[in-house]
Design an enzyme around this catalytic site. Structure first.
Site, mmCIF file in Angstrom:
data_model
loop_
_atom_site.group_PDB
_atom_site.id
_atom_site.type_symbol
_atom_site.label_atom_id
_atom_site.label_comp_id
_atom_site.label_asym_id
_atom_site.label_seq_id
_atom_site.Cartn_x
_atom_site.Cartn_y
_atom_site.Cartn_z
ATOM 1 N N TYR A 1 0.903 -1.165 -0.111
ATOM 2 C CA TYR A 1 -0.155 0.082 0.105
ATOM 3 C C TYR A 1 1.089 1.230 0.111
ATOM 4 O O TYR A 1 2.056 1.514 0.918
ATOM 5 C CB TYR A 1 -0.970 -0.162 1.200
ATOM 6 C CG TYR A 1 -1.969 1.036 1.208
ATOM 7 C CD1 TYR A 1 -2.990 1.124 0.325
ATOM 8 C CD2 TYR A 1 -1.372 2.239 2.187
ATOM 9 C CE1 TYR A 1 -3.834 2.329 0.479
ATOM 10 C CE2 TYR A 1 -2.439 3.312 2.198
ATOM 11 C CZ TYR A 1 -3.529 3.238 1.526
ATOM 12 O OH TYR A 1 -4.602 4.373 1.531
ATOM 13 N N LYS B 1 3.357 10.372 8.149
ATOM 14 C CA LYS B 1 3.094 9.805 9.354
ATOM 15 C C LYS B 1 4.069 10.422 10.405
ATOM 16 O O LYS B 1 3.665 11.593 10.942
ATOM 17 C CB LYS B 1 3.231 8.506 9.454
ATOM 18 C CG LYS B 1 2.086 7.701 8.413
ATOM 19 C CD LYS B 1 1.948 6.081 8.642
ATOM 20 C CE LYS B 1 1.155 5.469 7.762
ATOM 21 N NZ LYS B 1 -0.158 5.654 7.591
ATOM 22 N N ASP C 1 9.338 3.877 -0.187
ATOM 23 C CA ASP C 1 8.423 4.644 0.466
ATOM 24 C C ASP C 1 8.588 4.331 2.023
ATOM 25 O O ASP C 1 8.292 3.086 2.488
ATOM 26 C CB ASP C 1 7.081 4.069 -0.006
ATOM 27 C CG ASP C 1 5.844 4.625 0.567
ATOM 28 O OD1 ASP C 1 6.046 5.477 1.674
ATOM 29 O OD2 ASP C 1 4.731 4.305 0.299
HETATM 30 C C1 LIG Z 1 3.924 2.843 2.951
HETATM 31 C C2 LIG Z 1 2.649 3.772 2.879
HETATM 32 N N1 LIG Z 1 2.784 4.760 2.039
HETATM 33 C C3 LIG Z 1 1.876 5.698 1.805
HETATM 34 C C4 LIG Z 1 0.715 5.609 2.801
HETATM 35 C C5 LIG Z 1 -0.444 6.810 2.826
HETATM 36 O O1 LIG Z 1 -0.066 7.586 3.630
HETATM 37 P P1 LIG Z 1 -1.306 8.716 4.087
HETATM 38 O O2 LIG Z 1 -2.476 7.688 4.521
HETATM 39 O O3 LIG Z 1 -0.811 9.651 4.978
HETATM 40 O O4 LIG Z 1 -1.857 9.346 2.613
HETATM 41 C C6 LIG Z 1 0.594 4.656 3.619
HETATM 42 C C7 LIG Z 1 -0.392 4.734 4.770
HETATM 43 O O5 LIG Z 1 -0.861 3.922 5.476
HETATM 44 C C8 LIG Z 1 1.615 3.652 3.887
HETATM 45 O O6 LIG Z 1 1.538 2.611 4.927
#
Ligand SMILES: Cc1ncc(COP(=O)(O)O)c(C=O)c1O
Length: 461
Positions: free
Chosen positions: A166, A299, A271
């Site tokens: 994700y 986060k 990521d």
């Molecule tokens: C690895 C990863 N990338 C991107 C995101 C997206 O972040 P946001 O919910 O702040 O848009 C998440 C959210 O859980 C994530 O776990």
């Protein structure tokens, strides 16, 4: 990490316990039930984000302090959810609170640059070793902009990701995430499937997924795409998967991915929205020692405020510098978020904080492993930095396929209920992990292990 030779757990017993624990949680949360009745007249599903949904009602929270949160019924929990890993600093940290207060008194938003944005970038540059930084307001914005930068830099459209991972809620990455086992497709030709409705098929087809922990499969797919004149702009991936519990990279895997992407001139994006400041001071790059071309963060960066960042090499970020990519946003580098991030980076997430987190995680992982061995449960404990989980599976999970094949969804559901009923706040999703905070103590993690042992006992008695 070893996978236990498990005893067979009576499925009927699991279901009985789920029923017992569900009733107990429902009985303890009548105000959440009432709040839900009110909320669902105005909020779709009664929540602000679909990841907050829960049947029969979500648990509505009222406040948090340090490692603890309280729900609207007054139930107190030790927080192992920590806002999907955003609150590695713990709740209402006084240092971050002071920074926010001081910033508020001097104005909170100008859409003009401030000094804190420079200090935060200097800190991130030092931690990650990447030359240039920009800000966003969420993980989704970070991955969306990073992919655009990679596309501009390479002049290509195709995006490669890891099947099951994700990366946020924009179209390009809402592909091949949670799908049924029989829809995955064959390993060398994994399917590109939309995650939910409303995603254009043309966008879905531009995203290609490959299995985690299999560099040869990645290279074979890249070579086929090259032959079709569809070489990817980027590979976007988590260095350790954080949405199937925790799946660590096998030795040599990340190094091989780095070498393959370099050879094919594909931008490698780690990521780090979840791994970021949670698994080491310099995230996955520090922990695993492999340096990508770009990283994405959010986060935990903002200490509870919605802040994200993109880091990249000078070369890749040149497309932003020269104005060919518009990396923009009214709230990018918002002074309140930057003040919180600065305080967090310079005063809270210090080298000592990571020693503390590593020590606690070693303790909780060892405690869970001892319970698994004592009760011969089908599973293992796995983690890194502040992150970890017990994976209920008779075999080691290395990618989405092994996860889908072996996942014990009922046991994971039961564990969540057991935790909630005994003061351990966890994410309602089955595939999430714990995040410890710097305010957790040995007593906090021992409590987690004690609750896990109670469940193991009740399951096997
Ligand atoms: C690895 C990863 N990338 C991107 C995101 C997206 O972040 P946001 O919910 O702040 O848009 C998440 C959210 O859980 C994530 O776990």
């Amino acid at each position: 990490m070893s996978v236990n030779a498990p005893v067979q757990i009576d499925r009927q017993r699991i279901r009985e316990l789920i029923e017992r624990e569900e009733k107990r949680l429902n009985d303890a949360t009548p105000k959440s039930a009432e709040t839900y009745k009110r909320a669902h007249h105005v909020l779709s599903g009664g929540v602000a984000s679909s990841y907050q949904l829960r049947d029969p009602w979500p648990i509505y929270l009222e406040r948090g302090a340090g490692p603890r949160v309280w729900d609207v019924d007054g139930n107190e929990y030790l927080d192992f959810h920590n806002g999907f890993g955003s609150m590695v600093q713990g709740h209402a940290h006084p240092v971050i609170g002071r920074a926010i207060q001081e910033r508020y008194a001097s104005g909170t938003h100008f859409a003009a640059p401030t000094e804190d944005a420079i200090v935060v970038a200097e800190d991130l540059q030092r931690r990650w070793g990447l030359a240039r930084w920009r800000y966003t307001n969420s993980g989704s914005e970070s991955t969306m902009d990073a992919i655009r930068i990679a596309r501009a830099y390479t002049g290509r459209d195709t995006v490669m990701k890891i099947f099951g991972s994700y990366h946020g809620h924009h179209d390009t990455v809402m592909v091949s995430i949670g799908v049924e086992y029989d829809k995955i497709g064959d390993r060398d030709n994994l399917a590109s499937l939309p995650y939910g409705a409303g995603i254009p098929q043309a966008v879905v087809d531009m995203t290609i997924a490959v299995p985690f922990n299999d560099a040869d499969a990645m290279e074979r797919r890249i070579e086929r795409l090259a032959a079709e004149d569809r070489l990817p702009a980027c590979v976007i991936m988590e260095a350790a998967m954080m949405n199937l519990g925790v799946v660590l990279p096998e030795p040599g895997y990340l190094e091989a991915v780095r070498e393959i992407t370099q050879r094919h001139e594909i931008v490698l994006i780690f990521d780090e929205v979840k791994t970021g400041l949670c698994i080491a001071a310099g995230g996955a790059v520090e922990r695993f020692g492999v340096v990508p071309d770009m990283v994405t963060m959010a986060k935990s960066l903002g200490g509870g405020l919605p802040t994200g960042a993109i880091g990249g090499t000078e070369e890749v970020m040149e497309v932003v510098e020269d104005g060919s990519v518009y990396q923009v946003g009214t709230y990018n580098g918002n002074p309140l978020g930057m003040a919180a991030a600065r305080a967090s980076l310079t005063e809270v997430l210090t080298p000592e904080a990571y020693v503390h987190l590593d020590g606690l995680n070693d303790r909780i992982l060892a405690g869970c492993t001892a319970v698994i061995e004592k009760y011969e449960l089908p599973g293992y404990a796995v983690g890194v930095g502040s992150k970890g989980c017990v994976t209920f599976s008779p075999a080691k999970i290395v990618d989405y396929e092994t996860f889908k094949e072996n996942q014990d969804a009922e046991l994971a559901d039961l564990a969540w209920l057991f935790n909630m009923n005994r003061g351990i706040f966890m994410t309602p999703g089955r595939e999430e992990e714990w995040t410890l905070s710097v305010t957790h103590t040995e007593e906090s993690v021992d409590r987690y292990v004690a609750v896990f042992e109670e469940m193991a006992h009740d399951l096997t008695q």
